[in-house]
Write a protein that holds these residues in place. Structure first.
Motif, PDB file in Angstrom:
ATOM      1  N   ARG A  76      -0.054 -54.388  87.294  1.00 20.50           N
ATOM      2  CA  ARG A  76      -0.574 -54.601  85.824  1.00 20.50           C
ATOM      3  C   ARG A  76      -1.820 -55.656  86.158  1.00 20.50           C
ATOM      4  O   ARG A  76      -1.800 -56.742  86.943  1.00 20.50           O
ATOM      5  CB  ARG A  76       0.322 -55.289  85.215  1.00 20.50           C
ATOM      6  N   GLU A 123      -3.239 -61.711  77.774  1.00 20.15           N
ATOM      7  CA  GLU A 123      -2.864 -60.420  77.137  1.00 20.15           C
ATOM      8  C   GLU A 123      -1.822 -59.702  77.880  1.00 20.15           C
ATOM      9  O   GLU A 123      -0.598 -59.252  77.631  1.00 20.15           O
ATOM     10  CB  GLU A 123      -3.802 -59.543  76.307  1.00 20.15           C
ATOM     11  N   ALA A 124      -2.078 -59.158  79.058  1.00 17.77           N
ATOM     12  CA  ALA A 124      -1.392 -58.441  80.089  1.00 17.77           C
ATOM     13  C   ALA A 124      -0.421 -59.476  80.456  1.00 17.77           C
ATOM     14  O   ALA A 124       1.023 -58.760  80.644  1.00 17.77           O
ATOM     15  CB  ALA A 124      -2.334 -58.104  81.207  1.00 17.77           C
ATOM     16  N   ALA A 127       2.586 -59.326  78.165  1.00 20.27           N
ATOM     17  CA  ALA A 127       3.090 -58.134  77.851  1.00 20.27           C
ATOM     18  C   ALA A 127       4.188 -58.102  79.041  1.00 20.27           C
ATOM     19  O   ALA A 127       5.221 -57.379  78.613  1.00 20.27           O
ATOM     20  CB  ALA A 127       2.017 -56.928  77.769  1.00 20.27           C
ATOM     21  N   LYS A 128       3.798 -58.200  80.229  1.00 20.22           N
ATOM     22  CA  LYS A 128       4.766 -58.287  81.371  1.00 20.22           C
ATOM     23  C   LYS A 128       6.208 -59.222  80.931  1.00 20.22           C
ATOM     24  O   LYS A 128       7.005 -58.709  81.110  1.00 20.22           O
ATOM     25  CB  LYS A 128       4.214 -58.674  82.537  1.00 20.22           C
ATOM     26  N   HIS A 130       6.978 -60.100  78.026  1.00 17.35           N
ATOM     27  CA  HIS A 130       7.777 -59.744  76.894  1.00 17.35           C
ATOM     28  C   HIS A 130       8.852 -58.383  77.204  1.00 17.35           C
ATOM     29  O   HIS A 130       9.669 -58.027  76.854  1.00 17.35           O
ATOM     30  CB  HIS A 130       6.788 -58.966  75.814  1.00 17.35           C
ATOM     31  N   LYS A 131       8.203 -57.574  78.217  1.00 14.74           N
ATOM     32  CA  LYS A 131       8.949 -56.339  78.629  1.00 14.74           C
ATOM     33  C   LYS A 131      10.266 -56.968  79.270  1.00 14.74           C
ATOM     34  O   LYS A 131      11.381 -56.336  79.078  1.00 14.74           O
ATOM     35  CB  LYS A 131       8.047 -55.589  79.710  1.00 14.74           C
ATOM     36  N   GLY A 163       0.540 -63.796  72.332  1.00 12.20           N
ATOM     37  CA  GLY A 163       1.429 -63.689  73.433  1.00 12.20           C
ATOM     38  C   GLY A 163       2.611 -64.699  73.312  1.00 12.20           C
ATOM     39  O   GLY A 163       3.444 -64.307  73.709  1.00 12.20           O
TER      40      GLY A 163
END
Length: 535
Positions: A76, A123-124, A127-128, A130-131, A163
């Protein structure tokens, strides 16, 4: 069709050559994976080590069982442009996420990599996280965060702030569902500090880890006070003064080893019981030394840790918040191999009274035990609540009610043992039978009463004492009379408030038998969305 992966710019922003065939693509993938594992430049790694810190992957290796880590999102990268980010797109985007095992049981983990953008959240990156949080909740397995980040990534603006919001929302959704453990291994400032505060346990490493909402520069600008990073939000500050940190250690190795130990005492989720262990400590072992540990004189202090050590398997227990609110002890231990939570007054500190901090500490611990199906053992030797203007103005009523609420709301097996004093409202709050304790036992040295004999005599017999020729002699006589009538060891047992008066040496055996009986306990709370506990 052109291979999009091979045309992606590398970590340094340059384009890679297209792979000619499948074998070439495999070789390309291996090269990318090697780059991911190496991380950023050697210079960044040296800078990390110069601060006395391990790398993110080294930390994960210490936490998880050897060879068990499966990474998620290793390739990512952020998609932000401008402010220099368009030429800096390293893999992982500054956070390593995945799962593995601890003592053979599944655990999810994310670790900030300070070498990449200072571990700042974009942001990325978010997102990691969060996942992996969603995966932990879905799988019903503990989540451990290894925190070493500089806060929100300024170049990505509001997307970074959003985030954090996603992390906080998931922290709250996972609360009481899976164990959440935050390990602070570097700086944590601003809104980022709220995520650890929402989790069940916070570990910190001295000198390298700090937590604060506003840093020293802001504090100085606003108040004029000069303070260092560690003086404002270091491990010792949060372990002793604020109560934010449950544990503080000198180095990362010992810190992560204790995280592994804590995980061995917790269930994977709220639908399971804590993992049992085989104990070689006999369940019927008598604890003869307790007669020497606990003085019969209620005014003499002693170390309650020695009592806990004598009662639990092999004398081993993990104390939570050891250095904050030291007048009460909260610990995880085992009895006949089964995990229990222990709440105990500490006569060695403030005579074991309940105050604001002690009430908050014990309330949160009781709630944690109840959430994760851990039976609660309460050891009482409490003279009451701490009197004083500061306590009253600080809201001792409100804070003391938190402990009362936590006990009343708990449905796990609850057993109380009165060792010596149990006076007034503090006796009720410390899991008395009247608020739902399943079983209550007392030692022959117990004194359960509204208040101490001296105070009671001064109230009840104040006129007789005042008019007596020898007030001191009259007071002594009234104190003895009050003790004989209302404070003898069997008074509470005669009225059914105590199941039995037991020998101190029998305590371990009685607790283990009682826990075995209560193992199938089932209790339902009234239907409701949620309670409204005192804050």
């Amino acid at each position: 069709m052109t291979n999009q992966l091979s045309e992606q710019p590398g970590a340094n922003g340059t384009a890679a050559e297209p792979a000619a065939d499948a074998r070439g693509r495999v070789l390309e993938l291996r090269a990318i994976r090697d780059e991911v594992l190496r991380g950023p430049s050697e210079k960044a790694t040296e800078a990390q080590r110069a601060k006395g810190k391990l790398t993110a992957r080294e930390r994960i290796a210490l936490l998880l069982d050897e060879g068990s880590f499966q990474e998620v999102g290793a390739l990512r990268r952020h998609r932000a442009s401008g402010f220099g980010l368009e030429t800096r797109r390293p893999y992982t985007d500054g956070v390593i996420t995945g799962w593995g095992t601890v003592h053979g049981r599944q655990v999810f983990v994310y670790a900030h990599d300070f070498r990449i953008f200072g571990g700042a959240l974009g942001e990325a990156h978010a997102a990691k996280i969060h996942k992996i949080m969603d995966m932990a909740i879905t799988a019903g397995a503990p989540l451990v965060s290894l925190n070493d980040g500089a806060g929100a990534r300024i170049q990505e603006g509001v997307a970074a702030l959003a985030g954090y919001g996603g992390i906080f929302q998931r922290n709250t959704r996972a609360s009481g569902v899976i164990p959440q453990i935050s390990v602070m291994l570097g700086p944590c400032a601003g809104g980022a500090a709220y995520s650890p505060a929402l989790t069940d346990f916070v570990f910190m490493v001295r000198e390298t880890a700090q937590m604060f909402i506003t840093g020293p520069d802001v504090v100085q600008a606003v108040s004029g006070a000069t303070v260092t990073h560690n003086g404002l939000g270091g491990a010792d500050v949060h372990a002793e003064t604020s109560g934010v940190a449950h544990f503080a250690y000198d180095d990362e190795e010992s810190c992560l080893e204790e995280v592994r130990f804590l995980l061995s005492l917790l269930p994977s989720n709220n639908r399971e019981n804590p993992p049992p262990a085989v104990s070689e400590d006999p369940p019927d072992r008598r604890c003869e030394s307790l007669l020497d540990v606990v003085p019969a004189d209620g005014n003499r202090p002693y170390d309650m840790r020695a009592v806990i050590e004598e009662l639990v398997d092999d004398g081993e227990f993990l104390e939570i918040h050891e250095r904050w609110a030291t007048n009460i002890i909260c610990a995880l231990a085992r009895l006949d191999g089964q995990v229990v939570g222990v709440v105990a007054n500490q006569p060695q500190s403030l005579a074991g009274v309940l105050d604001i901090s002690a009430s908050e500490k014990a309330a949160r611990f009781v709630q944690m035990c109840d959430a994760f199906n851990i039976p609660i053992i309460t050891l009482l030797d409490v003279p009451g609540f701490l009197p004083g203007v500061d306590q009253e103005h600080g809201g001792i009523i409100r804070h003391g009610a938190k402990l009362l609420y936590a006990y009343c709301n708990a449905t796990v097996p609850r057993i109380s043992v009165v060792l010596r004093k149990a006076y007034g409202g503090a006796y009720i709050v410390m899991d008395s039978q009247s608020i739902g304790a399943d079983l209550t036992f007392a030692w022959p040295t117990n004194e359960i009463a509204v208040m101490g004999a001296e105070g009671a005599a001064n109230v009840i017999f104040r006129r007789q004492i005042a008019s007596a020729e020898d007030p001191d002699a009259m007071r002594d006589r009234m104190v003895k009379e009050y003790k004989a009538e209302l404070m003898h060891p069997y008074y509470a047992a005669e009225r059914g408030l105590v199941e039995d008066v037991i020998e101190p040496a029998e305590t371990r055996e009685v607790l283990i038998r009682s826990l075995a009986m209560l193992r199938t306990k089932h209790a339902d709370l009234p239907a409701r969305k949620h309670g409204n506990p005192p804050q």
